[in-house]
Design a protein around this motif. Structure first.
Motif, mmCIF file in Angstrom:
data_model
loop_
_atom_site.group_PDB
_atom_site.id
_atom_site.type_symbol
_atom_site.label_atom_id
_atom_site.label_comp_id
_atom_site.label_asym_id
_atom_site.label_seq_id
_atom_site.Cartn_x
_atom_site.Cartn_y
_atom_site.Cartn_z
ATOM 1 N N MET A 1 2.298 13.894 -15.163
ATOM 2 C CA MET A 1 2.067 13.076 -15.754
ATOM 3 C C MET A 1 0.344 13.031 -14.846
ATOM 4 O O MET A 1 0.884 13.356 -14.117
ATOM 5 C CB MET A 1 2.420 11.298 -15.423
ATOM 6 C CG MET A 1 1.918 10.154 -15.267
ATOM 7 S SD MET A 1 2.467 8.613 -14.821
ATOM 8 C CE MET A 1 3.640 8.952 -15.439
ATOM 9 N N LYS A 2 -0.699 13.248 -15.753
ATOM 10 C CA LYS A 2 -2.043 13.468 -15.601
ATOM 11 C C LYS A 2 -2.360 12.394 -13.907
ATOM 12 O O LYS A 2 -2.074 10.802 -15.071
ATOM 13 C CB LYS A 2 -2.875 13.049 -16.545
ATOM 14 C CG LYS A 2 -4.390 13.291 -16.028
ATOM 15 C CD LYS A 2 -4.887 13.005 -17.623
ATOM 16 C CE LYS A 2 -6.985 13.861 -16.752
ATOM 17 N NZ LYS A 2 -7.587 12.492 -17.901
ATOM 18 N N ARG A 3 -2.729 12.737 -13.306
ATOM 19 C CA ARG A 3 -3.793 11.644 -11.928
ATOM 20 C C ARG A 3 -4.469 10.870 -12.640
ATOM 21 O O ARG A 3 -5.453 11.566 -13.198
ATOM 22 C CB ARG A 3 -4.233 12.605 -10.789
ATOM 23 C CG ARG A 3 -4.863 11.212 -9.744
ATOM 24 C CD ARG A 3 -5.140 12.261 -8.214
ATOM 25 N NE ARG A 3 -6.078 12.405 -7.710
ATOM 26 C CZ ARG A 3 -5.014 11.694 -6.432
ATOM 27 N NH1 ARG A 3 -4.004 12.559 -5.792
ATOM 28 N NH2 ARG A 3 -5.776 10.771 -5.186
ATOM 29 N N LYS B 1 3.276 8.924 -8.289
ATOM 30 C CA LYS B 1 3.458 9.925 -9.740
ATOM 31 C C LYS B 1 5.136 8.605 -10.171
ATOM 32 O O LYS B 1 4.929 8.513 -11.549
ATOM 33 C CB LYS B 1 3.503 11.278 -9.708
ATOM 34 C CG LYS B 1 4.293 12.145 -11.062
ATOM 35 C CD LYS B 1 4.172 13.500 -10.444
ATOM 36 C CE LYS B 1 4.791 14.389 -11.931
ATOM 37 N NZ LYS B 1 4.421 15.449 -11.596
ATOM 38 N N ARG B 2 6.271 8.634 -9.308
ATOM 39 C CA ARG B 2 7.621 8.023 -9.716
ATOM 40 C C ARG B 2 6.934 6.407 -10.104
ATOM 41 O O ARG B 2 7.301 6.247 -10.835
ATOM 42 C CB ARG B 2 8.601 7.957 -9.250
ATOM 43 C CG ARG B 2 9.332 7.197 -9.213
ATOM 44 C CD ARG B 2 10.706 8.148 -7.954
ATOM 45 N NE ARG B 2 10.775 7.277 -6.487
ATOM 46 C CZ ARG B 2 10.877 5.439 -6.316
ATOM 47 N NH1 ARG B 2 11.696 4.977 -7.104
ATOM 48 N NH2 ARG B 2 10.563 5.560 -4.791
ATOM 49 N N ARG C 1 4.451 4.953 -11.360
ATOM 50 C CA ARG C 1 3.556 5.168 -12.415
ATOM 51 C C ARG C 1 4.639 5.265 -13.586
ATOM 52 O O ARG C 1 4.479 4.915 -14.810
ATOM 53 C CB ARG C 1 2.372 5.405 -12.774
ATOM 54 C CG ARG C 1 1.078 5.442 -12.265
ATOM 55 C CD ARG C 1 0.286 6.797 -11.760
ATOM 56 N NE ARG C 1 -0.091 6.343 -13.927
ATOM 57 C CZ ARG C 1 -1.033 7.446 -14.606
ATOM 58 N NH1 ARG C 1 -0.761 8.535 -13.481
ATOM 59 N NH2 ARG C 1 -1.468 7.199 -14.987
ATOM 60 N N LEU C 2 5.503 6.398 -13.980
ATOM 61 C CA LEU C 2 6.504 6.343 -14.097
ATOM 62 C C LEU C 2 7.605 5.762 -15.217
ATOM 63 O O LEU C 2 8.005 5.584 -16.422
ATOM 64 C CB LEU C 2 6.912 8.225 -14.003
ATOM 65 C CG LEU C 2 9.165 8.334 -14.926
ATOM 66 C CD1 LEU C 2 8.270 8.856 -16.275
ATOM 67 C CD2 LEU C 2 9.373 9.741 -14.003
ATOM 68 N N TYR D 1 -4.224 5.114 -4.228
ATOM 69 C CA TYR D 1 -3.494 6.684 -3.376
ATOM 70 C C TYR D 1 -3.678 6.371 -2.429
ATOM 71 O O TYR D 1 -4.377 6.866 -1.759
ATOM 72 C CB TYR D 1 -3.915 8.062 -4.428
ATOM 73 C CG TYR D 1 -3.476 8.603 -5.667
ATOM 74 C CD1 TYR D 1 -2.341 9.211 -5.919
ATOM 75 C CD2 TYR D 1 -4.377 7.436 -6.984
ATOM 76 C CE1 TYR D 1 -2.689 9.648 -7.542
ATOM 77 C CE2 TYR D 1 -4.105 8.287 -8.302
ATOM 78 C CZ TYR D 1 -2.883 8.780 -8.360
ATOM 79 O OH TYR D 1 -2.723 9.539 -9.569
ATOM 80 N N TYR E 1 13.981 9.782 -7.049
ATOM 81 C CA TYR E 1 13.252 10.869 -9.323
ATOM 82 C C TYR E 1 14.680 10.969 -9.352
ATOM 83 O O TYR E 1 15.565 10.528 -10.662
ATOM 84 C CB TYR E 1 12.725 11.949 -9.187
ATOM 85 C CG TYR E 1 11.516 12.133 -9.280
ATOM 86 C CD1 TYR E 1 10.754 11.439 -9.605
ATOM 87 C CD2 TYR E 1 10.529 11.999 -8.029
ATOM 88 C CE1 TYR E 1 9.600 11.306 -9.988
ATOM 89 C CE2 TYR E 1 9.667 12.106 -8.325
ATOM 90 C CZ TYR E 1 8.832 11.618 -8.955
ATOM 91 O OH TYR E 1 7.853 11.520 -9.015
#
Length: 167
Positions: free
Chosen positions: A1-3, A116-117, A119-120, A134, A153
Motif C-alpha cells: 500500500m502506497k504511503r 499500514k495495517r 489503512r488495510l 504517521y 497481521y
C-alpha cells in the motif's frame, strides 16, 4: 500500500487509541494526540473521532483521554466525537462507523509502525480510501511494537478470512 500522508481531503480523522497509564496517555498515545491536534489546527474543517475503550489496567477509556488532551491543546469539543468501547483496530473502525458512515474515506492517526495495517483494515473491512498521520513511535518501545505488529497481521488475515467467508 502506497504511503499517503494526510492533506485535509477527508472530513473525519480517526484517532486510534493506545495504552493509557492511569489517566495519562502513554508516550505512543501522546504522539498520536499531538499529531491529531496539529492537523486539526491546520485543517479547521475536519472533525476528530477519538476511539478506544478502557482496558482493565487503565483508569480512563483511551477515547476520553484523547478527547481531553485534544481540548487541552485548543481543539473545540464540538469537533470531537468519542467512541469509548473498542478494544482493537477493527473495532475502532466498526464502532466509529455511525459517525463517519457515508464518507468515501478517512484520515487515520496512529504511530508509524501501525499505519499500514490500520489503512488495510479500513480498505478490507470497510471499503474506505484512507490517508494517514504517521505519529512517531517512542524509541524505547519501537522493537516491541514492530514485532507485535507482525503478529497482528497474521491475526488480521485469519479474522478477515473468517469474516469474508461467514455464512
Amino acid at each position: 500500500m502506497k504511503r499517503r500522508t494526510a492533506d485535509g481531503t477527508y472530513r473525519y480523522v480517526l484517532v486510534l487509541g493506545a495504552k493509557v497509564n492511569g489517566i495519562r496517555p502513554s508516550s505512543a498515545l501522546r504522539y498520536r494526540i499531538e499529531a491529531a491536534a496539529a492537523y486539526a489546527k491546520r485543517y479547521p474543517h475536519v472533525e476528530l473521532i477519538a476511539s478506544g475503550g478502557q482496558g482493565p489496567d487503565e483508569g480512563m477509556a483511551e477515547a476520553d483521554v484523547i478527547a481531553r488532551e485534544l481540548m487541552a491543546r485548543g481543539i473545540d469539543e464540538t469537533r470531537i466525537h468519542i467512541e469509548a468501547e473498542s478494544t482493537s483496530t477493527v473495532e475502532n473502525f466498526q464502532l466509529s462507523r455511525s459517525i463517519w458512515d457515508g464518507e468515501p474515506g478517512l484520515t487515520i492517526v496512529t504511530n508509524d509502525f501501525h499505519v499500514k495495517r490500520a489503512r488495510l483494515v479500513g480498505r478490507l473491512y470497510f471499503g474506505l480510501s484512507t490517508d494517514a498521520l504517521y505519529a512517531k513511535t517512542p524509541p524505547a518501545t519501537k522493537l516491541k511494537y514492530v514485532v507485535r505488529e507482525q503478529l497482528a497481521y497474521v491475526k488480521l488475515f485469519i479474522n478477515y478470512i473468517r469474516w469474508k467467508w461467514r455464512p
